[in-house]
Design a protein around this motif. Structure first.
Motif, short mmCIF file in Angstrom:
data_model
loop_
_atom_site.label_atom_id
_atom_site.label_comp_id
_atom_site.label_asym_id
_atom_site.label_seq_id
_atom_site.Cartn_x
_atom_site.Cartn_y
_atom_site.Cartn_z
N GLN A 83 0.86 -1.18 0.00
CA GLN A 83 0.00 0.00 0.00
C GLN A 83 0.89 1.23 0.00
O GLN A 83 1.90 1.27 0.69
CB GLN A 83 -0.88 0.05 1.25
CG GLN A 83 -1.92 -1.02 1.31
CD GLN A 83 -2.76 -0.89 2.58
OE1 GLN A 83 -2.31 -0.36 3.58
NE2 GLN A 83 -3.99 -1.37 2.51
N ILE A 84 0.47 2.21 -0.75
CA ILE A 84 1.17 3.50 -0.75
C ILE A 84 0.17 4.54 -0.27
O ILE A 84 -0.84 4.79 -0.93
CB ILE A 84 1.73 3.84 -2.13
CG1 ILE A 84 2.72 2.76 -2.56
CG2 ILE A 84 2.38 5.22 -2.11
CD1 ILE A 84 3.24 2.90 -3.96
N PHE A 90 3.89 0.78 2.44
CA PHE A 90 3.68 -0.20 3.50
C PHE A 90 3.58 -1.57 2.84
O PHE A 90 2.78 -1.77 1.94
CB PHE A 90 2.40 0.10 4.28
CG PHE A 90 2.42 1.42 4.98
CD1 PHE A 90 3.01 1.55 6.22
CD2 PHE A 90 1.87 2.54 4.38
CE1 PHE A 90 3.04 2.77 6.87
CE2 PHE A 90 1.89 3.76 5.02
CZ PHE A 90 2.49 3.88 6.26
N GLU A 91 4.40 -2.51 3.31
CA GLU A 91 4.44 -3.84 2.73
C GLU A 91 4.10 -4.87 3.81
O GLU A 91 4.56 -4.75 4.94
CB GLU A 91 5.86 -4.12 2.23
CG GLU A 91 5.88 -4.64 0.83
CD GLU A 91 7.31 -4.83 0.35
OE1 GLU A 91 8.04 -3.83 0.26
OE2 GLU A 91 7.65 -5.98 0.08
N GLU A 92 3.31 -5.85 3.45
CA GLU A 92 2.99 -6.93 4.38
C GLU A 92 3.08 -8.25 3.63
O GLU A 92 2.60 -8.39 2.50
CB GLU A 92 1.58 -6.77 4.94
CG GLU A 92 1.23 -7.85 5.93
CD GLU A 92 -0.20 -7.78 6.42
OE1 GLU A 92 -0.46 -8.32 7.49
OE2 GLU A 92 -1.04 -7.20 5.72
N ARG A 93 3.73 -9.23 4.24
CA ARG A 93 3.88 -10.57 3.68
C ARG A 93 3.38 -11.56 4.70
O ARG A 93 3.80 -11.54 5.84
CB ARG A 93 5.35 -10.83 3.40
CG ARG A 93 5.63 -11.31 2.04
CD ARG A 93 7.13 -11.40 1.84
NE ARG A 93 7.48 -12.65 1.24
CZ ARG A 93 7.41 -12.89 -0.05
NH1 ARG A 93 7.01 -11.93 -0.86
NH2 ARG A 93 7.72 -14.05 -0.55
N ARG A 94 2.45 -12.43 4.29
CA ARG A 94 1.89 -13.43 5.19
C ARG A 94 2.09 -14.81 4.60
O ARG A 94 1.84 -15.03 3.42
CB ARG A 94 0.40 -13.18 5.40
CG ARG A 94 0.12 -11.86 6.07
CD ARG A 94 -1.30 -11.69 6.35
NE ARG A 94 -1.62 -12.64 7.43
CZ ARG A 94 -2.72 -12.57 8.15
NH1 ARG A 94 -3.61 -11.65 7.90
NH2 ARG A 94 -2.94 -13.43 9.11
N THR A 95 2.51 -15.73 5.45
CA THR A 95 2.70 -17.11 5.03
C THR A 95 1.75 -18.01 5.80
O THR A 95 1.67 -17.92 7.02
CB THR A 95 4.15 -17.57 5.29
OG1 THR A 95 5.04 -16.69 4.60
CG2 THR A 95 4.38 -18.98 4.80
N THR A 96 1.02 -18.83 5.08
CA THR A 96 0.15 -19.82 5.68
C THR A 96 0.66 -21.19 5.25
O THR A 96 0.80 -21.46 4.06
CB THR A 96 -1.31 -19.64 5.20
OG1 THR A 96 -1.74 -18.32 5.54
CG2 THR A 96 -2.23 -20.66 5.83
#
Length: 159
Positions: A83-84, A90-96
């Motif tokens: 997101q800017i 803003f960066e988000e990384r999610r691992t499932t």
């Protein structure tokens, strides 16, 4: 005016940091992959969130009384969002992680799946023990096969 802005900015940073930490807390849930029928293999999946992308967590041993369980594989699902907002990125990384097992139950009934502990480095998470229902395959007279043969000799390939 500057005195009011500094405490508000500090509060926003503290809240944002708290949210980021809360999202990283590992959680695990046991799910049935499809329907469970006696005499037919079905899937059991442990869905784990909050672990890192690498290394993959080991598939913990799983024993269900009255059933044969085979560990299959651990697969990651990684999602990323960027997101800017007001020129800031803003960066988000999610691992499932999906830990997959194959289960074969000989008879119908409720099978107790014990708590399962999953670990990756210093992170540990445990599933809750659950009961899963395995049903009989329903059958009716409509499922029967009937063959009518003529009262004469037959040959191979005859229709």
């Amino acid at each position: 005016m500057l005195r009011r802005v500094v405490p508000i900015a500090a509060a926003v940073v503290a809240l944002t940091a708290g949210v980021a930490r809360a999202q990283q807390t590992p959680s695990a849930e046991l799910r049935l992959d499809g329907e469970a029928y006696a005499g037919a293999p079905f899937g059991l999946v442990i869905v784990v969130e909050g672990l890192e992308e690498a290394p993959p967590p080991e598939l913990p041993p799983l024993a269900i009384p009255g059933a044969t369980v085979t560990a299959e594989r651990a697969e990651p699902s990684v999602s990323q969002s960027i997101q800017i907002i007001n020129g800031r990125r803003f960066e988000e990384r999610r691992t499932t992680w999906m830990l997959r097992y194959r289960v074969l139950a000989a008879t119908a009934g409720i099978y107790k799946v014990p708590a399962i502990a999953i670990s990756q480095g210093d992170k540990r998470v445990t599933t809750a023990p659950v009961g899963r229902e395995v049903r009989e395959v329903a059958s009716t007279d409509d499922m029967r096969i009937a063959i009518s043969l003529p009262e004469r000799p037959l040959w191979v390939g005859e229709t």
